[in-house]
Motif scaffolding. Structure first.
Motif, PDB file in Angstrom:
ATOM      1  N   HIS A  24       0.832  -1.202   0.000  1.00 30.07           N
ATOM      2  CA  HIS A  24       0.000   0.000   0.000  1.00 30.07           C
ATOM      3  C   HIS A  24       0.866   1.252   0.000  1.00 30.07           C
ATOM      4  CE1 HIS A  24      -3.262   2.736   0.951  1.00 30.07           C
ATOM      5  NE2 HIS A  24      -2.522   3.217   1.951  1.00 30.07           N
ATOM      6  N   SER A  25       1.943   1.206   0.796  1.00 33.95           N
ATOM      7  CA  SER A  25       2.833   2.358   0.866  1.00 33.95           C
ATOM      8  C   SER A  25       3.492   2.625  -0.476  1.00 33.95           C
ATOM      9  CB  SER A  25       3.915   2.126   1.932  1.00 33.95           C
ATOM     10  OG  SER A  25       3.325   1.975   3.207  1.00 33.95           O
ATOM     11  N   ALA A  26       3.894   1.550  -1.150  1.00 34.23           N
ATOM     12  CA  ALA A  26       4.556   1.704  -2.445  1.00 34.23           C
ATOM     13  C   ALA A  26       3.585   2.271  -3.469  1.00 34.23           C
ATOM     14  CB  ALA A  26       5.091   0.358  -2.918  1.00 34.23           C
ATOM     15  N   VAL A  27       2.354   1.753  -3.444  1.00 34.56           N
ATOM     16  CA  VAL A  27       1.346   2.215  -4.397  1.00 34.56           C
ATOM     17  C   VAL A  27       0.999   3.670  -4.141  1.00 34.56           C
ATOM     18  CG1 VAL A  27      -1.044   1.935  -5.144  1.00 34.56           C
ATOM     19  CG2 VAL A  27       0.378  -0.081  -4.779  1.00 34.56           C
ATOM     20  N   ALA A  28       0.875   3.998  -2.864  1.00 29.39           N
ATOM     21  CA  ALA A  28       0.530   5.374  -2.503  1.00 29.39           C
ATOM     22  C   ALA A  28       1.696   6.328  -2.718  1.00 29.39           C
ATOM     23  CB  ALA A  28       0.090   5.423  -1.045  1.00 29.39           C
ATOM     24  N   GLY A  29       2.887   5.784  -3.007  1.00 29.55           N
ATOM     25  CA  GLY A  29       4.059   6.615  -3.255  1.00 29.55           C
ATOM     26  C   GLY A  29       4.530   7.352  -2.020  1.00 29.55           C
ATOM     27  N   ARG A  30       4.479   6.691  -0.876  1.00 29.69           N
ATOM     28  CA  ARG A  30       4.885   7.336   0.366  1.00 29.69           C
ATOM     29  C   ARG A  30       6.394   7.543   0.375  1.00 29.69           C
ATOM     30  NH1 ARG A  30       2.154   4.958   5.677  1.00 29.69           N
ATOM     31  NH2 ARG A  30       3.490   6.626   6.464  1.00 29.69           N
ATOM     32  N   LYS A  31       6.789   8.805   0.220  1.00 30.53           N
ATOM     33  CA  LYS A  31       8.202   9.166   0.225  1.00 30.53           C
ATOM     34  C   LYS A  31       8.371  10.425   1.065  1.00 30.53           C
ATOM     35  CE  LYS A  31       9.040   7.377  -4.441  1.00 30.53           C
ATOM     36  NZ  LYS A  31       9.482   7.728  -5.798  1.00 30.53           N
ATOM     37  N   GLU A  32       9.602  10.878   1.154  1.00 32.12           N
ATOM     38  CA  GLU A  32       9.842  12.123   1.851  1.00 32.12           C
ATOM     39  C   GLU A  32       9.175  13.261   1.081  1.00 32.12           C
ATOM     40  OE1 GLU A  32      11.377  12.745   4.761  1.00 32.12           O
ATOM     41  OE2 GLU A  32      11.410  10.568   5.006  1.00 32.12           O
ATOM     42  N   PRO A  33       8.617  14.247   1.765  1.00 29.44           N
ATOM     43  CA  PRO A  33       7.967  15.375   1.086  1.00 29.44           C
ATOM     44  C   PRO A  33       8.935  16.090   0.149  1.00 29.44           C
ATOM     45  CG  PRO A  33       7.453  15.367   3.426  1.00 29.44           C
ATOM     46  CD  PRO A  33       8.529  14.339   3.231  1.00 29.44           C
ATOM     47  N   VAL A  34       8.452  16.466  -1.007  1.00 28.82           N
ATOM     48  CA  VAL A  34       9.280  17.213  -1.958  1.00 28.82           C
ATOM     49  C   VAL A  34       9.459  18.634  -1.439  1.00 28.82           C
ATOM     50  CG1 VAL A  34       9.406  18.123  -4.303  1.00 28.82           C
ATOM     51  CG2 VAL A  34       8.490  15.832  -3.900  1.00 28.82           C
ATOM     52  N   LYS A  35      10.696  19.104  -1.403  1.00 26.72           N
ATOM     53  CA  LYS A  35      10.980  20.438  -0.902  1.00 26.72           C
ATOM     54  C   LYS A  35      11.135  21.408  -2.064  1.00 26.72           C
ATOM     55  CE  LYS A  35      13.240  18.895   3.373  1.00 26.72           C
ATOM     56  NZ  LYS A  35      14.464  18.961   4.211  1.00 26.72           N
ATOM     57  N   LEU A  36      10.520  22.560  -1.923  1.00 29.70           N
ATOM     58  CA  LEU A  36      10.618  23.615  -2.929  1.00 29.70           C
ATOM     59  C   LEU A  36      11.685  24.625  -2.505  1.00 29.70           C
ATOM     60  CD1 LEU A  36       6.828  24.298  -3.647  1.00 29.70           C
ATOM     61  CD2 LEU A  36       8.382  22.718  -4.822  1.00 29.70           C
ATOM     62  N   PRO A  37      12.317  25.298  -3.479  1.00 27.21           N
ATOM     63  CA  PRO A  37      12.083  25.185  -4.917  1.00 27.21           C
ATOM     64  C   PRO A  37      12.755  23.956  -5.538  1.00 27.21           C
ATOM     65  CG  PRO A  37      13.794  26.795  -4.486  1.00 27.21           C
ATOM     66  CD  PRO A  37      13.269  26.378  -3.145  1.00 27.21           C
ATOM     67  N   LEU A  38      12.218  23.523  -6.673  1.00 24.87           N
ATOM     68  CA  LEU A  38      12.767  22.389  -7.401  1.00 24.87           C
ATOM     69  C   LEU A  38      13.930  22.854  -8.287  1.00 24.87           C
ATOM     70  CD1 LEU A  38       9.466  20.613  -8.530  1.00 24.87           C
ATOM     71  CD2 LEU A  38      10.826  20.202  -6.473  1.00 24.87           C
ATOM     72  N   PRO A  39      14.783  21.926  -8.728  1.00 22.18           N
ATOM     73  CA  PRO A  39      15.916  22.291  -9.594  1.00 22.18           C
ATOM     74  C   PRO A  39      15.437  22.923 -10.899  1.00 22.18           C
ATOM     75  CG  PRO A  39      16.164  20.075  -8.742  1.00 22.18           C
ATOM     76  CD  PRO A  39      14.771  20.491  -8.403  1.00 22.18           C
TER      77      PRO A  39
END
Length: 235
Positions: A24-39
């Motif tokens: 479920h975690s993999a499907v939901a894409g549970r990762k660290e929050p993306v930090k802005l700004p992006l490259p």
């Protein structure tokens, strides 16, 4: 069920539960929050403008600006940009669902600024100030002629469009209405103009280290209210 069998079955259920949670975690894409700004990488303003003009034909102004820049970044950078759906900005057409509020081109560009720049508010100021003071559209598609221009004096869709329709009516010597093909072509070219200007600002910001100055406004807003309401400043 005896104690040994109970424990054995319990372990099996536990393994299934953990595996299920992991899936479920993999499907939901549970990762660290993306930090802005992006490259951000340097983009070609003209290439983006051409793409924005084409994209307008697909989902109009807000999508056109946002998607044209985002897709370039998806191709050049990849990574965090790949999971962002361009269609999320479709709502912004016609000043957000046809309400004639903030011009969709500015709406889409603002979202890109927020994704890619720490000083996004300064970039918004620079873009909006340019938009409301510049005779637009400037962009001329290949094989076509230049179009009549107008100065919006406002970041609002309905003001921008109505001023252009009035200017175009004088130019073509026939009424140009909001739902006309001419107005749609104007907005497609405007989409290209704003996308190009947004990229120019981002390129200067990231590679020439130019942070645009903030625009000073009144106590309530940076937009001049009298332009819309036509009231005296003394009132």
């Amino acid at each position: 069920m005896d104690r040994r069998k109970f424990l054995k079955e319990g372990v099996k259920l536990g393994v299934v539960a953990v595996a299920g949670f992991g899936l479920h975690s993999a499907v939901a894409g549970r990762k660290e929050p993306v930090k802005l700004p992006l490259p951000y990488v340097k983009l070609d303003p003209e290439k983006v403008a051409e793409r924005a003009y084409r994209y307008y034909k697909k989902h109009h102004c807000c999508y056109g600006v946002f998607a044209s820049i985002l897709d370039e970044l998806k191709e050049r950078v990849g990574g965090p940009y790949l999971g962002i759906p361009s269609e999320m900005m479709v709502y912004g057409s016609g000043g957000a669902g046809g309400w004639g509020t903030l011009c969709g081109t500015l709406n889409g560009a603002s979202a890109i600024f927020c994704l890619t720049a720490k000083d996004y508010k300064n970039l918004i100021d620079a873009l909006y100030d340019w938009y409301q003071k510049t005779a637009l559209p400037i962009y001329v598609p290949k094989g076509k002629k230049a179009f009549p221009q107008s100065v919006a004096h406002s970041p609002l869709c309905h003001m921008s469009v109505q001023r252009w329709c009035a200017s175009a009516t004088k130019f073509f010597k026939t009424p140009v209405l909001y739902n006309s093909k001419k107005r749609s072509e104007r907005c497609a070219r405007l989409t290209a103009d704003v996308a190009r200007k947004a990229v120019e600002l981002l390129n200067d910001y990231h590679f020439k280290l130019v942070v645009p100055a903030k625009v000073k406004g009144s106590e309530k807003t940076k937009m001049e209210c009298n332009i819309c309401h036509e009231i005296s400043k003394k009132t």
